[in-house]
Motif scaffolding. Structure first.
Motif, PDB file in Angstrom:
ATOM      1  N   ILE A  39       1.227 -19.644  41.509  1.00 33.66           N
ATOM      2  CA  ILE A  39      -0.208 -19.372  41.669  1.00 33.66           C
ATOM      3  C   ILE A  39      -0.930 -20.376  40.778  1.00 33.66           C
ATOM      4  CG2 ILE A  39      -2.055 -17.681  41.427  1.00 33.66           C
ATOM      5  CD1 ILE A  39       0.004 -15.515  41.968  1.00 33.66           C
ATOM      6  N   VAL A  40      -1.477 -21.407  41.389  1.00 36.19           N
ATOM      7  CA  VAL A  40      -2.008 -22.539  40.624  1.00 36.19           C
ATOM      8  C   VAL A  40      -3.353 -22.235  39.970  1.00 36.19           C
ATOM      9  CG1 VAL A  40      -0.759 -24.202  42.032  1.00 36.19           C
ATOM     10  CG2 VAL A  40      -3.113 -23.611  42.646  1.00 36.19           C
ATOM     11  N   GLY A  41      -4.013 -21.178  40.420  1.00 32.83           N
ATOM     12  CA  GLY A  41      -5.273 -20.816  39.797  1.00 32.83           C
ATOM     13  C   GLY A  41      -5.840 -19.542  40.379  1.00 32.83           C
ATOM     14  N   ALA A  42      -6.684 -18.850  39.594  1.00 32.91           N
ATOM     15  CA  ALA A  42      -7.364 -17.640  40.038  1.00 32.91           C
ATOM     16  C   ALA A  42      -8.708 -17.601  39.346  1.00 32.91           C
ATOM     17  CB  ALA A  42      -6.543 -16.400  39.699  1.00 32.91           C
ATOM     18  N   GLU A  43      -9.775 -17.477  40.112  1.00 31.76           N
ATOM     19  CA  GLU A  43     -11.097 -17.564  39.514  1.00 31.76           C
ATOM     20  C   GLU A  43     -12.132 -16.794  40.320  1.00 31.76           C
ATOM     21  OE1 GLU A  43     -12.761 -21.754  40.583  1.00 31.76           O
ATOM     22  OE2 GLU A  43     -10.567 -21.889  40.525  1.00 31.76           O
ATOM     23  N   ARG A  44     -13.200 -16.428  39.645  1.00 33.33           N
ATOM     24  CA  ARG A  44     -14.355 -15.842  40.318  1.00 33.33           C
ATOM     25  C   ARG A  44     -15.194 -16.972  40.893  1.00 33.33           C
ATOM     26  NH1 ARG A  44     -15.842 -10.568  39.114  1.00 33.33           N
ATOM     27  NH2 ARG A  44     -14.811  -9.601  37.313  1.00 33.33           N
ATOM     28  N   GLU A  45     -15.704 -16.743  42.098  1.00 29.60           N
ATOM     29  CA  GLU A  45     -16.557 -17.730  42.743  1.00 29.60           C
ATOM     30  C   GLU A  45     -17.535 -17.008  43.669  1.00 29.60           C
ATOM     31  OE1 GLU A  45     -17.021 -20.875  42.541  1.00 29.60           O
ATOM     32  OE2 GLU A  45     -15.260 -21.692  41.518  1.00 29.60           O
ATOM     33  N   LYS A  46     -18.562 -17.724  44.065  1.00 27.73           N
ATOM     34  CA  LYS A  46     -19.416 -17.248  45.139  1.00 27.73           C
ATOM     35  C   LYS A  46     -18.686 -17.571  46.438  1.00 27.73           C
ATOM     36  CE  LYS A  46     -24.086 -17.557  47.064  1.00 27.73           C
ATOM     37  NZ  LYS A  46     -25.416 -18.225  46.951  1.00 27.73           N
TER      38      LYS A  46
END
Length: 235
Positions: free
Chosen positions: A145-152
């Motif tokens: 899992i190369v990344g996990a983030e909050r986004e619109k």
């Protein structure tokens, strides 16, 4: 799953990625949880129309030998351990080195900025496979899992067209393929595909990914639209 965030940001540093310490994806463990999601998943990938993974159940190689894709999940109704997931959107960037069923997937997750803290954590559990149930197979298929983030995360569902918009990172639009009956698109029914039994065939209209060092363009490539009814394992 305890996660330490960078102060003032929701993008996880390398040291805190969900499976950073697990070199072998088969070592990731599920913690079966009460959850459910109903809504729609649609995606656009690097395959020539139409992607062979649907009818081969991931056993046939992608048409280009590998699969690069974005996925959009529009949650009409859902919950995670009592926390509502209604109306939330999730985007995924997926990189698969060969046959889908052989694993080795690399995934980045973009979770709706409107999600509560508990809903955000729950969605990461669901889409990492850790919550078990329908998505539990991800514990075997996803190696990084190369990344996990909050986004619109903006999703368009309008007539025969679908769209996923995550800033400049993903700008994807697809359109259903016309069938012999102009009122109904081309569809595969009653499959055993993991997403769901009924898949609408589509094609990328304009579709670009620019994030995590990936620069992809899926215009004219294979796309799919699928109603989903996913849930955690039965007690």
């Amino acid at each position: 799953m305890a996660i330490t965030r960078v102060p003032g940001a929701d993008r996880l540093p390398i040291s805190q990625r969900i499976d950073q310490r697990l070199g072998n994806p088969r070592r990731r463990r599920m913690a079966p949880t009460d959850w459910a999601i109903k809504g729609e998943l649609f995606m656009n990938c690097s395959c020539t129309v139409f992607c062979p993974c649907v009818v081969s159940l991931g056993a046939h190689p992608p048409t280009e030998g590998h699969c690069h894709a974005w996925m959009a999940i529009a949650i009409d109704s859902g919950h995670y351990e009592g926390e509502s997931l209604d109306g939330l959107n999730v985007g995924l960037m997926v990189e698969i080195p060969g046959r889908m069923a052989e694993g080795g997937w690399k995934v980045a997750a973009y979770v709706d900025e409107r999600a509560s803290g508990r809903a955000y954590q729950g969605l990461l559990q669901i889409f990492s496979g850790a919550a078990g149930g329908t998505t539990g197979l991800f514990t075997m298929l996803v190696s990084d899992i190369v990344g996990a983030e909050r986004e619109k995360v903006e999703i368009l569902r309008e007539g025969r067209r679908r769209g996923l918009y995550i800033g400049r990172k993903i700008q994807g639009e697809i359109e259903m393929l016309d069938g012999a009956d102009p009122e109904n698109p081309v569809m595969i029914r009653n499959s055993s595909y993991w997403m769901g039994p009924d898949i609408i065939a589509a094609r990328g209209v304009k579709s670009k990914v620019r994030d995590y060092g990936r620069i992809w363009d899926f215009g004219g490539k294979s796309a799919e639209i699928c109603p989903i009814d996913w849930k955690g394992p039965k007690p």
